[in-house]
Each structure stands twice: as structure tokens, then as C-alpha cells.
Scaffold this active site. Structure first.
Site, PDB file in Angstrom:
ATOM      1  N   ASP A  84      -6.859  17.344 -15.776  1.00  0.00           N
ATOM      2  CA  ASP A  84      -7.195  15.945 -16.055  1.00  0.00           C
ATOM      3  C   ASP A  84      -6.899  15.741 -17.544  1.00  0.00           C
ATOM      4  O   ASP A  84      -7.608  16.251 -18.411  1.00  0.00           O
ATOM      5  CB  ASP A  84      -8.681  15.710 -15.726  1.00  0.00           C
ATOM      6  CG  ASP A  84      -9.143  14.290 -16.041  1.00  0.00           C
ATOM      7  OD1 ASP A  84      -8.510  13.618 -16.873  1.00  0.00           O
ATOM      8  OD2 ASP A  84     -10.164  13.866 -15.469  1.00  0.00           O
ATOM      9  N   ARG A 127       0.838  -1.222   0.000  1.00  0.00           N
ATOM     10  CA  ARG A 127       0.000   0.000   0.000  1.00  0.00           C
ATOM     11  C   ARG A 127       0.864   1.260   0.000  1.00  0.00           C
ATOM     12  O   ARG A 127       0.457   2.309  -0.482  1.00  0.00           O
ATOM     13  CB  ARG A 127      -0.982  -0.003   1.190  1.00  0.00           C
ATOM     14  CG  ARG A 127      -1.888   1.219   1.228  1.00  0.00           C
ATOM     15  CD  ARG A 127      -3.187   1.026   2.006  1.00  0.00           C
ATOM     16  NE  ARG A 127      -3.010   0.340   3.262  1.00  0.00           N
ATOM     17  CZ  ARG A 127      -2.424   0.858   4.361  1.00  0.00           C
ATOM     18  NH1 ARG A 127      -1.994   2.101   4.343  1.00  0.00           N
ATOM     19  NH2 ARG A 127      -2.286   0.137   5.455  1.00  0.00           N
ATOM     20  N   TYR A 149     -15.665  15.059 -16.265  1.00  0.00           N
ATOM     21  CA  TYR A 149     -16.182  13.702 -16.155  1.00  0.00           C
ATOM     22  C   TYR A 149     -17.392  13.710 -15.208  1.00  0.00           C
ATOM     23  O   TYR A 149     -17.335  14.319 -14.129  1.00  0.00           O
ATOM     24  CB  TYR A 149     -15.064  12.807 -15.615  1.00  0.00           C
ATOM     25  CG  TYR A 149     -15.403  11.349 -15.610  1.00  0.00           C
ATOM     26  CD1 TYR A 149     -15.556  10.662 -16.800  1.00  0.00           C
ATOM     27  CD2 TYR A 149     -15.569  10.661 -14.412  1.00  0.00           C
ATOM     28  CE1 TYR A 149     -15.873   9.318 -16.797  1.00  0.00           C
ATOM     29  CE2 TYR A 149     -15.877   9.314 -14.411  1.00  0.00           C
ATOM     30  CZ  TYR A 149     -16.033   8.650 -15.608  1.00  0.00           C
ATOM     31  OH  TYR A 149     -16.338   7.322 -15.620  1.00  0.00           O
ATOM     32  N   LYS A 151      -8.275   4.643 -19.698  1.00  0.00           N
ATOM     33  CA  LYS A 151      -8.562   5.085 -21.055  1.00  0.00           C
ATOM     34  C   LYS A 151      -7.327   4.894 -21.949  1.00  0.00           C
ATOM     35  O   LYS A 151      -6.840   3.791 -22.058  1.00  0.00           O
ATOM     36  CB  LYS A 151      -9.067   6.526 -21.004  1.00  0.00           C
ATOM     37  CG  LYS A 151     -10.084   6.790 -19.878  1.00  0.00           C
ATOM     38  CD  LYS A 151     -11.373   6.012 -20.025  1.00  0.00           C
ATOM     39  CE  LYS A 151     -12.257   6.057 -18.787  1.00  0.00           C
ATOM     40  NZ  LYS A 151     -12.588   7.376 -18.271  1.00  0.00           N
TER      41      LYS A 151
END
Ligand SMILES: *Cc1c(COP(=O)(O)O)cnc(C)c1O
Length: 394
Positions: free
Chosen positions: A184, A59, A112, A209
Site C-alpha cells: 500500500d 462498470r 490503515y 490522498k
């Protein structure tokens, strides 16, 4: 590090962030482990204090994940990458890490759909001020800043109308007001647009994407240049726990190797398809930053290496024509998402942006007849034949 800063983007996509393997493996190894052993107690203590580099727990960091983070940071011209389980995990971690109660956040109004939903429905509960604005209008950007504004966040071209915002001008405004600026960059990928070259402090991607590119992984990343900002976000990242899995990182590393080839092939198809749609009798308007009559054409040309692989267009027949088009394409896949090798087609009003209030949707330019295509890497003649056939039913 096996790459050179002077290398081109195609070379970096293949080699950056991948140190030579001890066995000479050509493909990056998957360190599928949750934890890492220490040689002794003293070493464990030094690692926890940050006095000795090395791994502790996945992590916090992991060698396979590090390779991907370094690769994307190199492509974006940044220094540090932090990967997340999804693009939304990256966006939420950024807001969580940079904004507190009583502070203010400016976000583009055509972002988005889920980005807007989480700010309006969840972050709003924590006494966070926010405004959604048209970031293509610099006067509006300037006048929305408040003394407590900490972050300006936008997409360019914006989802799904492909409206273009001026990155350098927005960076200047944000910095003059003492705020951080994040782009973004999911729609363009670093092959076509590197916002840090124009002053952005932070670049975010849904790697689901173009970066992964095969419609088979969900993943996100935040890239920064400043060490202090990175350290701050890294702590948020490992405490929040929306980290990637090593196997997921490996899949994205595999996808990114062909990023330049895929993005350029998709863009070449999009240019052809946009021109074709512009001349079609069922189509009212095509929104594509590569068309000279697009309002963002000049800015796009200045700040990118190409107009990209996304097209949206308005059908003369509105909502019902949109539905008819969706139901009649055969080669194009009726699906949300974008940036895969296969061409995807979707209807934002009923799909990705259905979470917007109807008036906000119209304000953001998302009309009922708007259709978005993410152009894939098929032969363009086949795509044109497919869309022509489907448009004949509209
Ligand atoms: C898909 C997408 C996101 C969200 O990413 P996920 O990986 O689906 O969580 C954010 N921004 C843009 C522009 C996107 O296309």
C-alpha cells in the site's frame, strides 16, 4: 499512448495514459455514460467474447477511467491499473480476489485502521487465516509464512508511526514461499517510492490522498504487472461493482497532473517541520524516516527518493497534551486523511486507530500522546508559527 516510458515522473504525471483527443482537447474528456452502443449484433457479440477491443458498460471499463488507470500504472512502473470507488474498496477487492477459505494472509500490524478492522471483523468470518506482524522485522516475516500463505500486504512507511519495511527483502521472502506481495503505497506516492522496482507484485493506493491531492475525492487503485493477475482482478472488480465514476476519475486525473509538484513541496515542508519539532521542549520524540536517528533511515534512503510528507511525534504530556494541541492549531486543519495541499493534523489513538484494541494499538506503537501531521504546501514559516503557538498550550 502519448507518453514515453523514458519520460520523467513529472512528465508522465501530466501526459501518461492520455491519447490525443479527436477534437484536440487539451484536458481529458469525461465520458459520463453508463453504457456504449454497438454498431450491430455481431459487434456486440465480439465485444462480449473479448475478440474485439471496445467498450460495453462503465462498470467493466470506460475511456476516462482507462486514462487514469494507464496514468498511475505508468507512474508506478506497472502495466495495468484497476480503479475503485475508494481505497478500501481496492483493499477488499484484493482480499476477495486472491484469498479463499482455508488460506492464509499476512498483514503489517501498523496498517490503515480500517484495513485491520475489515480483516478482523469481516474476512475472519470466511475461514481466512491471518496474522498481523511487524514487517520491519524480517525474521518475523520469514517465520510467519505457512504453506497456505497466499499474500503478504504491508504499508511502508506504516500508518501512523512511519515505521519502514524493507520492500526488496519482503518481496524475496514472499516469492520464495510462493505468495504474492502487495505494498500500500498511499503514503509515498509513485513520485517517492515505486515498490515494483523492488519486486512487489501489486501496488495499492488510496488515491483520496496524495494522488488526487485536494481533499475532495475518495478513490482507490490497484496496479499490477502480470497479465494473468490483472485479468483475474479485473473480473473480480467488475463483478464486485465497487468501480469508479467517470467524473470521479476525471477529478483524480486533474489532481495527478501536479502530483510531483505537490509531493516535493509537502516533503520540503515536512523536513523543516520535523527538524523543528525535534528540538521542541514539549515533544518527546519525532518519527520521521528522513531523520538520521530514525531506525528506518537507511532502508528508506535505499528504497525511496525521499522521506515524504508525513510526520508523527510523541508529546511529553500524553493524551491531554494531544487534545490541547488539536484544539489550539489555527492554520492546520484538525482532520483525518492526508496528502492534500492543506496541512492536516490528527490524534490516531482517538481517531484513525480507535478501532484497534488498546493492547494492539500499543503493540503497533500508537501511544496516547502520538500526533500525526500530513504536511501540506503552505509556507513553512506559517506552519511552524502555528504549531509553536499550539505547543505552548500543551
Ligand atoms: C486512506 C487510506 C486507505 C483507505 O482509503 P479510502 O480511500 O479512505 O478508502 C488505505 N490505506 C492507506 C494507507 C490510507 O491512508
Amino acid at each position: 499512448m502519448s507518453h514515453d516510458d523514458k519520460h520523467g515522473l513529472g512528465t508522465k504525471a501530466i501526459h501518461a495514459g492520455q491519447p490525443p483527443d479527436i477534437h484536440g482537447a487539451a484536458a481529458p474528456p469525461i465520458y459520463q455514460t453508463s453504457t456504449f452502443s454497438f454498431e450491430n449484433a455481431a459487434q456486440g457479440a465480439r465485444r462480449f467474447l473479448g475478440e474485439e477491443p471496445g467498450y460495453i458498460y462503465t462498470r467493466l471499463s470506460n475511456p476516462t477511467i482507462d486514462m487514469l488507470e494507464d496514468n498511475i500504472a505508468a507512474l508506478e512502473g506497472g502495466k495495468h491499473g484497476l480503479t475503485f470507488s475508494s481505497g478500501m474498496a481496492a483493499t477488499n477487492a484484493l482480499i476477495f480476489g486472491l484469498l479463499g477459505a482455508g488460506e492464509h494472509f499476512i498483514c503489517g500490524d501498523t496498517v490503515y485502521g480500517t484495513t485491520r478492522t475489515v480483516v478482523e471483523n469481516y474476512w475472519s468470518r470466511f475461514d481466512l487465516g491471518f496474522d498481523f506482524i511487524n514487517t520491519a522485522d524480517l525474521d518475523q516475516v520469514e517465520s510467519t509464512f505457512k504453506p497456505n500463505t497466499r499474500l503478504l500486504f504491508l504499508e511502508t512507511p506504516a500508518n501512523p508511526t512511519l515505521r519502514v519495511s524493507d520492500i526488496a527483502a519482503c518481496a524475496e521472502i514472499a516469492h520464495r514461499h510462493g505468495a504474492l506481495f502487495c505494498v500500500d503505497n498511499t503514503f509515498m506516492s509513485p513520485i517517492l517510492q515505486r515498490p515494483m522496482e523492488h519486486g512487489a507484485d501489486i501496488v495499492l493506493h488510496s488515491m483520496t490522498k496524495f494522488i488526487n491531492g485536494h481533499s475532495d475525492v475518495v478513490a482507490g487503485i490497484v496496479v499490477t504487472r502480470d497479465q494473468e493477475l490483472h485479468d483475474k482482478l479485473w473480473k473480480v472488480h467488475y463483478n464486485l461493482g465497487a468501480n469508479m465514476d467517470p467524473h470521479q476519475a476525471w477529478l483524480v486525473l486533474r489532481g495527478v497532473k501536479t502530483l510531483k509538484l505537490r509531493v516535493l513541496a509537502s516533503q520540503a515542508n515536512a523536513i523543516e517541520l520535523a527538524k523543528h519539532l525535534e528540538g521542541h521542549s514539549a515533544v518527546d520524540k519525532v518519527f520521521y524516516p528522513g531523520l538520521e536517528d530514525n531506525p528506518g533511515y537507511e532502508v528508506q534512503k535505499r528504497q525511496t527518493d525521499g522521506p515524504g510528507g508525513l510526520i508523527s511525534f510523541e508529546l511529553k504530556g500524553g493524551y491531554s497534551a494531544g487534545q490541547a494541541l488539536m484544539d489550539n492549531v489555527k492554520l492546520m486543519t484538525l482532520a483525518v486523511s492526508l496528502g492534500g495541499v492543506e496541512t492536516l493534523i490528527q490524534h490516531p489513538a482517538s481517531m484513525t486507530h480507535s478501532g484497534y484494541a488498546p493492547e494492539d494499538r500499543l503493540e503497533a506503537g500508537i501511544t496516547d500522546g502520538l500526533v500525526r501531521i500530513s504536511t501540506g504546501c503552505e509556507d513553512v514559516e506559517d506552519l511552524i508559527a502555528d504549531i509553536d503557538h499550539a505547543l505552548s498550550k500543551c
